[in-house]
Write a protein that holds these residues in place. Structure first.
Motif, short mmCIF file in Angstrom:
data_model
loop_
_atom_site.label_atom_id
_atom_site.label_comp_id
_atom_site.label_asym_id
_atom_site.label_seq_id
_atom_site.Cartn_x
_atom_site.Cartn_y
_atom_site.Cartn_z
N ALA A 16 31.85 -10.59 -54.21
CA ALA A 16 32.48 -9.36 -54.70
C ALA A 16 33.12 -9.59 -56.06
CB ALA A 16 33.52 -8.86 -53.69
N ARG A 17 33.86 -10.67 -56.20
CA ARG A 17 34.53 -10.97 -57.47
C ARG A 17 33.52 -11.12 -58.60
NH1 ARG A 17 35.44 -14.80 -60.86
NH2 ARG A 17 34.39 -16.43 -59.69
N SER A 37 35.31 -4.54 -55.46
CA SER A 37 36.42 -4.85 -54.57
C SER A 37 35.84 -5.49 -53.30
CB SER A 37 37.19 -3.58 -54.19
OG SER A 37 36.41 -2.77 -53.34
N GLU A 38 36.66 -6.30 -52.65
CA GLU A 38 36.21 -6.92 -51.39
C GLU A 38 35.87 -5.85 -50.35
OE1 GLU A 38 38.37 -10.33 -49.80
OE2 GLU A 38 39.29 -10.58 -51.79
N ARG A 39 36.64 -4.80 -50.34
CA ARG A 39 36.41 -3.73 -49.36
C ARG A 39 35.05 -3.06 -49.59
NH1 ARG A 39 40.47 1.28 -48.03
NH2 ARG A 39 39.21 2.14 -46.37
N ARG A 40 34.75 -2.76 -50.84
CA ARG A 40 33.47 -2.12 -51.15
C ARG A 40 32.31 -3.03 -50.79
NH1 ARG A 40 31.72 0.00 -57.16
NH2 ARG A 40 29.62 0.66 -56.60
N TYR A 41 32.40 -4.30 -51.17
CA TYR A 41 31.33 -5.23 -50.84
C TYR A 41 31.23 -5.41 -49.32
CZ TYR A 41 28.29 -9.27 -50.80
OH TYR A 41 27.24 -10.12 -50.55
N GLY A 42 32.37 -5.41 -48.66
CA GLY A 42 32.39 -5.52 -47.20
C GLY A 42 31.63 -4.38 -46.53
N ASN A 43 31.67 -3.20 -47.12
CA ASN A 43 30.90 -2.08 -46.58
C ASN A 43 29.40 -2.35 -46.67
OD1 ASN A 43 32.97 -0.32 -45.78
ND2 ASN A 43 33.22 0.45 -47.85
N TYR A 44 28.96 -3.03 -47.70
CA TYR A 44 27.54 -3.36 -47.83
C TYR A 44 27.14 -4.44 -46.83
CZ TYR A 44 28.33 -1.10 -52.38
OH TYR A 44 28.69 -0.23 -53.39
N VAL A 45 27.98 -5.45 -46.70
CA VAL A 45 27.69 -6.57 -45.79
C VAL A 45 27.69 -6.12 -44.33
CG1 VAL A 45 28.56 -8.80 -44.97
CG2 VAL A 45 28.52 -8.32 -47.40
N SER A 46 28.52 -5.15 -44.02
CA SER A 46 28.60 -4.66 -42.64
C SER A 46 27.53 -3.61 -42.33
CB SER A 46 29.98 -4.07 -42.37
OG SER A 46 30.15 -2.88 -43.12
N GLY A 47 26.84 -3.13 -43.35
CA GLY A 47 25.81 -2.12 -43.14
C GLY A 47 26.34 -0.70 -43.09
N ARG A 48 27.62 -0.49 -43.41
CA ARG A 48 28.19 0.86 -43.39
C ARG A 48 27.74 1.70 -44.60
NH1 ARG A 48 32.73 -2.03 -41.30
NH2 ARG A 48 33.57 -2.30 -43.39
N ARG A 49 27.45 1.02 -45.70
CA ARG A 49 27.04 1.72 -46.93
C ARG A 49 25.97 0.90 -47.64
NH1 ARG A 49 30.18 6.13 -47.18
NH2 ARG A 49 32.40 5.88 -46.92
N ARG A 100 21.73 -14.58 -47.79
CA ARG A 100 21.65 -15.15 -49.14
C ARG A 100 22.99 -15.75 -49.57
NH1 ARG A 100 18.87 -18.18 -52.24
NH2 ARG A 100 19.22 -17.77 -54.43
N ALA A 101 24.07 -15.09 -49.29
CA ALA A 101 25.39 -15.63 -49.63
C ALA A 101 25.63 -16.94 -48.88
CB ALA A 101 26.48 -14.62 -49.32
N GLU A 102 25.23 -16.99 -47.63
CA GLU A 102 25.37 -18.21 -46.83
C GLU A 102 24.54 -19.35 -47.42
OE1 GLU A 102 23.96 -19.59 -42.49
OE2 GLU A 102 25.22 -17.79 -42.50
N GLU A 103 23.30 -19.04 -47.83
CA GLU A 103 22.44 -20.05 -48.44
C GLU A 103 23.09 -20.66 -49.67
OE1 GLU A 103 18.80 -18.02 -49.41
OE2 GLU A 103 18.03 -18.11 -47.36
N LEU A 104 23.82 -19.83 -50.42
CA LEU A 104 24.46 -20.28 -51.65
C LEU A 104 25.87 -20.83 -51.43
CD1 LEU A 104 23.39 -17.34 -53.98
CD2 LEU A 104 22.35 -19.60 -53.79
N GLY A 105 26.37 -20.72 -50.20
CA GLY A 105 27.71 -21.19 -49.91
C GLY A 105 28.80 -20.32 -50.53
N LEU A 106 28.51 -19.02 -50.66
CA LEU A 106 29.48 -18.10 -51.27
C LEU A 106 30.12 -17.22 -50.20
CD1 LEU A 106 27.41 -16.85 -54.34
CD2 LEU A 106 29.23 -18.57 -54.33
N SER A 107 31.41 -17.02 -50.32
CA SER A 107 32.11 -16.11 -49.42
C SER A 107 31.89 -14.67 -49.89
CB SER A 107 33.60 -16.41 -49.41
OG SER A 107 34.17 -16.09 -50.68
N ASN A 108 32.16 -13.72 -49.01
CA ASN A 108 32.08 -12.32 -49.40
C ASN A 108 33.02 -12.03 -50.56
OD1 ASN A 108 30.19 -11.77 -47.44
ND2 ASN A 108 31.66 -10.91 -46.01
#
Length: 106
Positions: free
Chosen positions: A23-24, A29-41, A11-19
């Motif tokens: 997150a912003r 935080s980028e780290r927290r959102y990164g955990n969701y994108v990576s599937g860790r949380r 979905r982020a790719e479809e919208l042209g948005l970076s992680n």
């Protein structure tokens, strides 16, 4: 968790948005959102709703299998909705005036 992470990335790719931008806009935080994108949380419900709003979609769409058969017009509308959600009210009012003027020309 992998399905959710895949849907976030798609979905982020479809919208042209970076992680970082997602997150912003979601107030994360980028780290927290990164955990969701990576599937860790996985996010709690309130966070899921915020992320879905930023991505101009629903929590259900982020959590389930969905076909990616969107037309270019649907993708453009989604991009516009996601961008509009990030604007302050003054800017949103200006954009509304411009969009209305464009719609009248069409």
């Amino acid at each position: 968790m992998e399905l959710f992470a895949t849907n976030l990335r798609r979905r982020a790719e479809e919208l042209g948005l970076s992680n970082a931008e997602v997150a912003r806009r979601a107030g994360l935080s980028e780290r927290r959102y990164g955990n969701y994108v990576s599937g860790r949380r996985e996010p709690d419900l309130a966070t899921l709703v915020k992320i879905a709003s930023v991505l101009a979609t629903t929590p259900n769409d982020l959590l389930t299998i969905r076909p990616s058969t969107k037309t270019s017009a649907e993708l453009a509308r989604g991009k516009a909705m996601a961008a509009l959600a990030a604007l302050a009210i003054d800017d949103l009012e200006r954009v509304t005036i411009m969009v209305e003027a464009l719609a009248k020309r069409a």
